[in-house]
Design an enzyme around this catalytic site. Structure first.
Site: not given
Length: 380
Positions: A291, A251, A289
């Site tokens: 983000d 992340s 991830s």
């Protein structure tokens, strides 16, 4: 322990990058935006092992609860958490400090921010708050299930918050971070944006724990391919779980600050552009991830909080015309890219849970790779 604020010896510009980047503030940090402060508490211990911490960003020199800032946010990929964003979207305001930690410590950090506000107000005052807390999963290196972050560590980070140079790399919430297959962490950068009508400062701070080595690109140079596992090993499979991590798992939380007088929808647009900064380096918002980006603007100084005892009937605000906002967009992209590179270059090789080692990206090796392929001469 609390890491003192000090500037790392090597940053992206020190290896020859940034010939086309714009001018920075004096610290080249988010704290170049007047009133913004950053504090870290870094936790490391062999038992566990512990490789984690807390980073806080304070938007104003006084309590943001009573004097909020306009804010907006953006999700590139949502496999992560940044608490309090529904109220940011609804109200267009940031009313708390921003704290960064690991995934399994979000709750205790959030509760500590509530307790911090309560302590400043006294036991009899009624109030409510929705703290903004972001996270990365640092379980490759850190005993994340041990939940080693406690309220006292949040209070220490708040007490340590200062302006000026910001410690980067293996500090605070970035202590156990891995970025593009190298050791990652906290990074920051700033830009000065000027035209004939005025000058503004924009700063970015990232908690970088994302990206695939194979896609890592610097100024168009395929650094990740040139520095493959044969030259710098990737973090190994965790002996504790035997789980194989998909490349690009992780992340990034990005916080963008500016002293330009932006309205909430403009802050949201600024947060979007931060995602383009990580894209330049090869991030694509992979499935595993998270983000998430938050942008706030301090250019309106007297915004009343919801809890003002005698609110004014009207609040006067200023707005930068949209026709002048594109240079701030460029600054957000560039500063985010530079902040991630600063995080990588400041980070130190770190061994963690199950014998996993996250190797640092050596500055001289990066400089040599870029020079050999001509990017420092022609690409920057």
């Amino acid at each position: 322990m609390t890491i003192p604020v000090n500037r790392p010896a090597v940053r992206a510009r020190d290896v020859g990058l940034g010939a086309a980047w714009g001018p920075t503030g004096p610290a080249n940090a988010i704290t170049d935006v007047a009133g913004v402060r950053v504090g870290h508490t870094t936790l490391t211990a062999d038992a566990g092992p512990v490789r984690t911490g807390v980073t806080v960003v304070l938007p104003r020199p006084h309590r943001v609860f009573d004097h909020p800032v306009f804010a907006g946010c953006h999700r590139l990929n949502g496999n992560g958490e940044l608490t309090g964003l529904e109220w940011v979207r609804e109200s267009g305001l940031l009313t708390t400090p921003v704290a960064l930690t690991n995934t399994h410590s979000v709750g205790v950090v959030r509760d500590a921010l509530v307790a911090h506000e309560a302590a400043q107000r006294g036991p009899d005052e009624e109030f409510w708050t929705l703290p903004v807390v972001g996270e990365i999963w640092d379980g490759r290196l850190n005993d994340i299930n041990g939940q080693h972050v406690r309220a006292e560590h949040v209070h220490a980070a708040l007490a340590a918050a200062r302006g000026g140079p910001v410690a980067e790399g293996n500090v605070g919430g970035g202590t156990g971070a891995i970025c593009h297959g190298f050791k990652g962490g906290i990074g920051t950068a700033s830009r000065i944006v000027a035209d004939e009508h005025g000058t503004y400062t924009l700063g970015v701070l990232v908690q970088a724990n994302h990206g695939a080595r194979s896609r890592f690109t610097v100024d168009g140079c395929p650094v990740g391919a040139l520095l493959g596992p044969d030259r710098i090993p990737l973090p190994g499979k965790g002996a504790t779980t035997g789980r194989r991590h998909a490349e690009g798992s992780g992340s990034i939380i990005g916080v963008v600050a500016t002293d330009a007088p932006l309205l909430p929808h403009q802050c949201g647009r600024l947060a979007q552009r931060a995602a383009l900064g990580i894209a330049r380096l090869g991030a694509v918002g992979e499935h595993y991830s998270g983000d998430l980006f938050l942008a706030f603007a301090t250019g309106n100084d007297a915004l009343p909080g919801d809890h003002a005892t005698d609110p004014a009937p009207l609040a006067a605000v200023r707005m930068l015309p949209d026709a002048r906002i594109s240079p701030l967009f460029t600054a957000a992209v560039d500063a985010t890219e530079e902040a991630v590179l600063n995080a990588l270059l400041a980070a130190r090789t770190l061994a963690g849970r199950g014998g996993v080692i996250a190797h640092a990206l050596p500055a001289e090796l990066l400089r040599r790779v870029l020079s050999e392929d001509g990017w420092l001469r022609h690409g920057s």
